[in-house]
Design a protein around this motif. Structure first.
Motif, PDB file in Angstrom:
ATOM      1  N   ALA A 224      56.365  50.412 -51.176  1.00 60.34           N
ATOM      2  CA  ALA A 224      57.641  50.460 -50.467  1.00 60.34           C
ATOM      3  C   ALA A 224      58.321  51.813 -50.664  1.00 60.34           C
ATOM      4  O   ALA A 224      58.905  52.384 -49.730  1.00 60.34           O
ATOM      5  CB  ALA A 224      58.555  49.333 -50.952  1.00 60.34           C
ATOM      6  N   ALA A 225      58.251  52.340 -51.899  1.00 58.33           N
ATOM      7  CA  ALA A 225      58.883  53.624 -52.171  1.00 58.33           C
ATOM      8  C   ALA A 225      58.215  54.751 -51.390  1.00 58.33           C
ATOM      9  O   ALA A 225      58.881  55.669 -50.907  1.00 58.33           O
ATOM     10  CB  ALA A 225      58.841  53.918 -53.669  1.00 58.33           C
ATOM     11  N   ARG A 226      56.904  54.685 -51.268  1.00 58.60           N
ATOM     12  CA  ARG A 226      56.205  55.721 -50.514  1.00 58.60           C
ATOM     13  C   ARG A 226      56.555  55.640 -49.026  1.00 58.60           C
ATOM     14  O   ARG A 226      56.668  56.670 -48.346  1.00 58.60           O
ATOM     15  CB  ARG A 226      54.692  55.605 -50.730  1.00 58.60           C
ATOM     16  N   GLN A 227      56.705  54.417 -48.515  1.00 59.23           N
ATOM     17  CA  GLN A 227      57.123  54.272 -47.112  1.00 59.23           C
ATOM     18  C   GLN A 227      58.532  54.822 -46.913  1.00 59.23           C
ATOM     19  O   GLN A 227      58.821  55.484 -45.905  1.00 59.23           O
ATOM     20  CB  GLN A 227      57.060  52.804 -46.706  1.00 59.23           C
ATOM     21  N   ALA A 228      59.415  54.545 -47.886  1.00 53.30           N
ATOM     22  CA  ALA A 228      60.775  55.070 -47.792  1.00 53.30           C
ATOM     23  C   ALA A 228      60.769  56.592 -47.896  1.00 53.30           C
ATOM     24  O   ALA A 228      61.540  57.279 -47.211  1.00 53.30           O
ATOM     25  CB  ALA A 228      61.647  54.465 -48.889  1.00 53.30           C
ATOM     26  N   ALA A 229      59.905  57.144 -48.747  1.00 56.89           N
ATOM     27  CA  ALA A 229      59.799  58.597 -48.876  1.00 56.89           C
ATOM     28  C   ALA A 229      59.325  59.222 -47.571  1.00 56.89           C
ATOM     29  O   ALA A 229      59.780  60.306 -47.177  1.00 56.89           O
ATOM     30  CB  ALA A 229      58.850  58.955 -50.012  1.00 56.89           C
ATOM     31  N   GLU A 230      58.403  58.542 -46.857  1.00 54.39           N
ATOM     32  CA  GLU A 230      57.937  59.040 -45.562  1.00 54.39           C
ATOM     33  C   GLU A 230      59.074  59.033 -44.553  1.00 54.39           C
ATOM     34  O   GLU A 230      59.222  59.961 -43.746  1.00 54.39           O
ATOM     35  CB  GLU A 230      56.770  58.180 -45.065  1.00 54.39           C
ATOM     36  N   LEU A 231      59.905  57.983 -44.588  1.00 46.78           N
ATOM     37  CA  LEU A 231      61.058  57.913 -43.699  1.00 46.78           C
ATOM     38  C   LEU A 231      62.020  59.064 -43.998  1.00 46.78           C
ATOM     39  O   LEU A 231      62.546  59.710 -43.083  1.00 46.78           O
ATOM     40  CB  LEU A 231      61.765  56.570 -43.875  1.00 46.78           C
ATOM     41  N   CYS A 232      62.232  59.350 -45.285  1.00 45.53           N
ATOM     42  CA  CYS A 232      63.083  60.485 -45.669  1.00 45.53           C
ATOM     43  C   CYS A 232      62.487  61.793 -45.158  1.00 45.53           C
ATOM     44  O   CYS A 232      63.221  62.682 -44.698  1.00 45.53           O
ATOM     45  CB  CYS A 232      63.229  60.542 -47.194  1.00 45.53           C
ATOM     46  N   ARG A 233      61.177  61.933 -45.240  1.00 41.94           N
ATOM     47  CA  ARG A 233      60.531  63.158 -44.778  1.00 41.94           C
ATOM     48  C   ARG A 233      60.769  63.357 -43.282  1.00 41.94           C
ATOM     49  O   ARG A 233      61.035  64.481 -42.823  1.00 41.94           O
ATOM     50  CB  ARG A 233      59.027  63.099 -45.075  1.00 41.94           C
ATOM     51  N   GLN A 234      60.703  62.254 -42.526  1.00 44.55           N
ATOM     52  CA  GLN A 234      60.945  62.348 -41.089  1.00 44.55           C
ATOM     53  C   GLN A 234      62.401  62.713 -40.804  1.00 44.55           C
ATOM     54  O   GLN A 234      62.688  63.496 -39.900  1.00 44.55           O
ATOM     55  CB  GLN A 234      60.586  61.035 -40.407  1.00 44.55           C
ATOM     56  N   MET A 235      63.329  62.131 -41.563  1.00 46.72           N
ATOM     57  CA  MET A 235      64.746  62.438 -41.361  1.00 46.72           C
ATOM     58  C   MET A 235      65.036  63.897 -41.720  1.00 46.72           C
ATOM     59  O   MET A 235      65.821  64.569 -41.045  1.00 46.72           O
ATOM     60  CB  MET A 235      65.613  61.499 -42.195  1.00 46.72           C
TER      61      MET A 235
END
Length: 365
Positions: A192-203
């Motif tokens: 879940a944290a890695r998915q959230a980190a990917e979302l942050c990278r996109q933002m």
């Protein structure tokens, strides 16, 4: 007729015919008594074709209703000022005009005729329309800029917290034997944290604040390296074609970010195809962008004139309306049920971070 009167008559006739503004005179029933050359030029008629006809024949239906309402008041008050009407030219096109006029009366004050002049409002209304469009684009750009600042700040701070979570989760997973339940829980936290980190990278990419490793690369070579991935990603019914110019110069860019751009654009194009059937074409060209920045939908983009490498993705899909085009770069806007709405904003952010921009051309169908 005395010579002086004749000269005065000729002068007034010349003044009437050469007047730059269209003029018309109506009788009490609204029939045309006199028109000048400017009136005829504006509507494309000859004098014989119009005299004696009711002026309503040269008005749009909406303006005919206005005439019915205003003409009686005009005759009573003796003046009309800044009345807006739409005239129909002989070729069927419509011209908006502003009308001003007075009436002539006989010795007893009875109505004789109208004296009215027009002003063609086409250029003024078009200029006002263009100004509204520019104002809307500027407002859109300011809104996106404020969202970029907010998204970048939130994503940066949240990403720092996620790195702490990920680091501790990795240490826990590496630290020794655990029960199955704890192992499963830690693995879920890590995922879940890695998915959230990917979302942050996109933002962060959307805000133009991502981490970039700049290098010189050939855009056509980068696209070809992605061919297998792209074909595996989109529907087999879609025909993926490449028109890559070997003459485009190298650019200074982040390869991983540009790969994301290509994948996002091709995926969006493929999803626009009805039932997955159609063609998606990826092309690369070199282009010199002039001061007018022709072809850019978003005029507020701060793109300097100069030489650019262009990546173009075309599809034969359903197309977009003007309202959709205005919204596609808004974060979290999506027309897809399962979409997150960050793909195209990320593309725009990466383009801007590389000193470029995104141009869009589409229409329904």
């Amino acid at each position: 007729m005395p010579e002086d009167d004749l000269r005065d008559h000729q002068f007034l006739r010349e003044l009437f015919d050469k007047a730059p503004l269209p003029y018309q005179s109506l009788d009490g029933q609204g029939r045309l008594l006199r028109v000048n050359a400017a009136w005829l030029d504006l509507l494309g008629y000859t004098e014989d074709e119009v005299l004696g006809r009711h002026v309503g024949e040269f008005l749009t239906p909406t303006s005919q209703l206005l005439l019915d309402d205003r003409f009686a008041r005009f005759k009573n008050t003796g003046r009309v000022a800044s009345a807006d009407f739409e005239l129909i030219r002989k070729d069927g096109s419509v011209v908006p005009v502003e009308l001003n006029g007075t009436i002539a009366t006989d010795a007893s004050g009875g109505f004789l005729r109208t004296h009215c002049i027009f002003m063609d409002m086409s250029e003024r209304l078009e200029a006002a329309r263009l100004q509204r469009v520019m104002d809307q684009r500027l407002l859109h750009a300011l809104k996106l800029e404020s969202l970029e600042v907010m998204a970048g700040g939130i994503a940066h701070d949240f990403n720092n917290l996620l790195q702490t979570i990920l680091g501790n989760a990795d240490l826990a997973l590496m630290g020794g034997p655990y029960g199955n339940e704890l192992q499963t829980t830690l693995t879920a936290i890590d995922k879940a944290a890695r998915q959230a980190a990917e979302l942050c990278r996109q933002m962060l990419a959307y805000a133009g604040r991502g981490d970039y490793a700049m290098e010189r690369l050939r855009l056509d070579e980068l696209v070809l390296d992605l061919e297998a991935l792209l074909r595996a990603t989109i529907s087999r019914k879609a025909d993926l074609r490449f028109e890559l110019s070997p003459d485009v110069p190298a650019v200074l860019a982040d390869a991983s970010q540009l790969r994301q751009v290509v994948v996002n654009l091709v995926t969006n194009a493929a999803e626009a195809l009805r039932e997955g059937r159609g063609t998606v074409t990826v092309s690369t060209t070199a282009r010199r962008l002039g001061p007018d920045r022709a072809g850019l939908v978003f005029a507020a983009e701060n793109v300097a004139p100069g030489d650019y490498v262009v990546l173009a993705v075309r599809d034969t899909g359903c197309g977009m309306s003007a309202d959709q085009i205005d919204s596609i770069f808004d974060p979290f806007y999506s027309t897809k049920f399962t979409g997150r709405g960050l793909g195209l904003p990320m593309v725009r952010g990466v383009a801007r971070a590389h000193g470029g921009a995104v141009a869009v051309r589409s229409e329904p169908g």
